[in-house]
Design an enzyme around this catalytic site. Sequence first.
Site, PDB file in Angstrom:
ATOM      1  N   ASP A 215       0.859  -1.187   0.000  1.00  0.00           N
ATOM      2  CA  ASP A 215       0.000   0.000   0.000  1.00  0.00           C
ATOM      3  C   ASP A 215       0.896   1.237   0.000  1.00  0.00           C
ATOM      4  O   ASP A 215       1.910   1.277   0.704  1.00  0.00           O
ATOM      5  CB  ASP A 215      -0.899  -0.013   1.236  1.00  0.00           C
ATOM      6  CG  ASP A 215      -2.007   1.019   1.144  1.00  0.00           C
ATOM      7  OD1 ASP A 215      -3.056   0.691   0.576  1.00  0.00           O
ATOM      8  OD2 ASP A 215      -1.814   2.144   1.636  1.00  0.00           O
ATOM      9  N   ILE A 216       0.526   2.228  -0.808  1.00  0.00           N
ATOM     10  CA  ILE A 216       1.323   3.459  -0.888  1.00  0.00           C
ATOM     11  C   ILE A 216       1.035   4.316   0.348  1.00  0.00           C
ATOM     12  O   ILE A 216      -0.125   4.610   0.664  1.00  0.00           O
ATOM     13  CB  ILE A 216       0.984   4.247  -2.166  1.00  0.00           C
ATOM     14  CG1 ILE A 216       1.241   3.372  -3.395  1.00  0.00           C
ATOM     15  CG2 ILE A 216       1.804   5.535  -2.242  1.00  0.00           C
ATOM     16  CD1 ILE A 216       0.745   3.983  -4.701  1.00  0.00           C
ATOM     17  N   ASN A 223      -2.488  12.682  -3.154  1.00  0.00           N
ATOM     18  CA  ASN A 223      -3.448  12.909  -4.237  1.00  0.00           C
ATOM     19  C   ASN A 223      -4.160  14.246  -4.064  1.00  0.00           C
ATOM     20  O   ASN A 223      -4.344  15.006  -5.023  1.00  0.00           O
ATOM     21  CB  ASN A 223      -4.470  11.776  -4.225  1.00  0.00           C
ATOM     22  CG  ASN A 223      -4.698  11.179  -5.593  1.00  0.00           C
ATOM     23  OD1 ASN A 223      -3.961  11.455  -6.540  1.00  0.00           O
ATOM     24  ND2 ASN A 223      -5.715  10.359  -5.714  1.00  0.00           N
ATOM     25  N   ASP A 232      -1.704   9.516 -10.346  1.00  0.00           N
ATOM     26  CA  ASP A 232      -1.559   8.456 -11.358  1.00  0.00           C
ATOM     27  C   ASP A 232      -0.087   8.167 -11.627  1.00  0.00           C
ATOM     28  O   ASP A 232       0.309   7.012 -11.826  1.00  0.00           O
ATOM     29  CB  ASP A 232      -2.244   8.885 -12.657  1.00  0.00           C
ATOM     30  CG  ASP A 232      -3.762   8.878 -12.549  1.00  0.00           C
ATOM     31  OD1 ASP A 232      -4.274   8.365 -11.535  1.00  0.00           O
ATOM     32  OD2 ASP A 232      -4.431   9.384 -13.467  1.00  0.00           O
ATOM     33  N   GLU A 258      -4.838   2.200  -4.181  1.00  0.00           N
ATOM     34  CA  GLU A 258      -3.381   2.333  -4.084  1.00  0.00           C
ATOM     35  C   GLU A 258      -2.747   1.082  -3.484  1.00  0.00           C
ATOM     36  O   GLU A 258      -1.615   1.100  -3.027  1.00  0.00           O
ATOM     37  CB  GLU A 258      -3.000   3.559  -3.245  1.00  0.00           C
ATOM     38  CG  GLU A 258      -3.384   3.511  -1.798  1.00  0.00           C
ATOM     39  CD  GLU A 258      -4.770   4.068  -1.509  1.00  0.00           C
ATOM     40  OE1 GLU A 258      -5.005   4.475  -0.370  1.00  0.00           O
ATOM     41  OE2 GLU A 258      -5.625   4.085  -2.423  1.00  0.00           O
TER      42      GLU A 258
END
Length: 352
Positions: A215-216, A223, A232, A258
């Site tokens: 997971d980011i 974002n 993106d 994500e």
Amino acid sequence: MADEDDHKRTIQYGESAISYIKKNVLPAYPRSYELWYTYSAGYNQGLNRAINDTIKASGRVSTDEMLTLYGRFLSPTRLGDRLDEVGSKVSREVEELVDTLKLSADATSDYGSALEQAGEKIKSVKDAEKLQIYITHLVKSTQNAVTTNRKLESQLLESKKHIENLQSSLEAIRYESLTDELTTLNNRKHFENSIERVIEQSKESRRGFALLMTDIDHFKKFNDTFGHQTGDQVLRLVALSVKQNIKAQDIACRYGGEEFGIILPHSSLEEASEIGERIRNAVMSKELVKRSTGENLGRVTISVGIATFRPDDSGHSIVARADEALYAAKNAGRNLVKTELDLSSESQESVA
């Protein structure tokens, strides 16, 4: 913890979808919600690009434009219609192929009959002039047969070419249905199909596999600060880092907004941990630059959770354990790799 995080994330996407519906003064149809939810989650690059272009051109998305975009990118009948179209073409091509083969069989039969008749007549011929007539007839029949066969061969080759093109179209549709457009990794549907298949194979072969869930870190904040297009770019960067650090047999998928799932067949926990560390370091080593301005946005990090197959596992149970390890990595400060063994250690420590 994993369920709670999914709840928070999906509620954010849902609230964002409602805000877009209100902002564009659109009717709150289920398809309106689906379209803006997908836009907010960033699952469909083509859709996001088309919506951004529409807003840039006219400042908002009208109801008609929204319905057109839904039909183009999200309608469940879109792939079905394309499959029906290709299937109809395949059917027509096969019918033409059958007709061509029938012609070939008829032509071969006619030529065989002509040869048989001429052979019987030649046996009783004593006149040289008549013999010459029969031979001339045989030569002409042979030439006709050769010409017909050449035409049939050409038609068969053309049919073969058409069928190969149609096969490529079917493969393209299949690829599209199982691929995440933004990252070009496999999509959630492919992940779910693959993990069930790998579980069955592992039970039969008694060879396990490992699952990485990544997971980011702080992606929503990133974002919101820099916009969807930069978000993106982050997703593509992580996807590239994943691709560059796995083997051909491994299955990398975009699991959620994500979150990524990576299935590692025949891999141990130790091997999976090494791959997780390589991916984590690869992501962290890249500096992100905003393309439009050249602004340096710093570095992105990911958290990784790992679980390995157990004989009684289902797809849900192994994903749940990998997710627990993932959230343990987040709770421990992020930018870490944690495994299911770390969960056991933490549990024992808390009891002590």
